[in-house]
Design a protein around this motif. Sequence first.
Motif: not given
Lengths: 208, 208
Positions: B114-125
């Motif tokens: 997910g870190a490919r497409w967002a930096d926010d850890p909550l977004a990755i979750e």
Amino acid sequence: MFKLFYAPRTCALASHIVLEEVATPYEAVRVDFSKNAQREPEYLAINPKGRVPALLTERGVLTETPAILLFLAQRFPAAQLAPLADDFALAQLNAFNSYLCATVHVARAHGRRGARWADDPLAIEAMKRKVPANMAECFALIERHMFVGPWVMGGRYSVADAYLFTVSGWLEGDGVDLGKLPKTQAHMKRMSERPAVQRALAQENAAP
Amino acid sequence: MFKLFYAPRTCALASHIVLEEVATPYEAVRVDFSKNAQREPEYLAINPKGRVPALLTERGVLTETPAILLFLAQRFPAAQLAPLADDFALAQLNAFNSYLCATVHVARAHGRRGARWADDPLAIEAMKRKVPANMAECFALIERHMFVGPWVMGGRYSVADAYLFTVSGWLEGDGVDLGKLPKTQAHMKRMSERPAVQRALAQENAAP
């Protein structure tokens, strides 16, 4: 006669340009994304994925830009839009198209279609923020390692040029600084001078 | 002799299986993802994308699973792994592979990359949470509209089968209920009985 289902400013432009390049009769059918027509039963009967492009042929419907582009290059070999007799060169062209489809287009889609991959509105906003950097990184890689010049694959124009031009056209709207992508800029200019490209764009930009 | 750069449990398995199917001599080179070796200069010199698979041929490196699979089918026509003489059938196969690459694999990657497409850890979750539903939806579409049976394209085994088997192998770990995907399950079983599949898996599962 082929029928191309497209929407303006989508990746369907690549197939549209190639249809113009091979100079075969075809009908371009606009799918009205503003009315979500791609999700209506009528269109889902053509393409159950609910996306464009879809190319209706005499044997049925084809989807996925890399597949449609290679199909058109094979069906119209006189147009010389792919190195059909050279398996390695053809694989390089297919790899380029696959990268545009699965990495670059996907990177871009996170700016507009984030709801595909997360439900949380904050996550969707976080995805949007990363689009400019991701697109810039993809195109830096393309310029450094893939683009041969003056066309994508070198001296010979190919279907990959139509696809690159299509994706390049999104860069400005995605907040990417074109000044840092001189090869891409020069390619866009070269492409916009081709009559086939002008015809496809004129059709797509005409009032519906 | 070809060299396949791979990591276990990645999409490189599809190319690995096809190399076994065509029965050409090759070397399988493991890229140690646990040490992030795909990002080391040594590997980036082979594949600047920092991904697997990469296939080193006598003419250079090829990347992107759909491109590698078609290349191997063309290079070894006696193995009959693609309908090379039928442009429409070949385009259907390429469209299937493109869907796996650009939609299904991408849907899955949101669970781990997910870190490919967002930096926010909550977004990755948030992305992780949507993976099971997205993968289930992709495979429902495959079963309803794409998979012909008993093989992907119908009566004839093709490179698309190696690719589908590779992606199917991720479903259980992605929290998808295989009980709802009877065609996929039957295909996985049929594939796991093929000696080429068994050899590729044995190599990948062997201690490094």
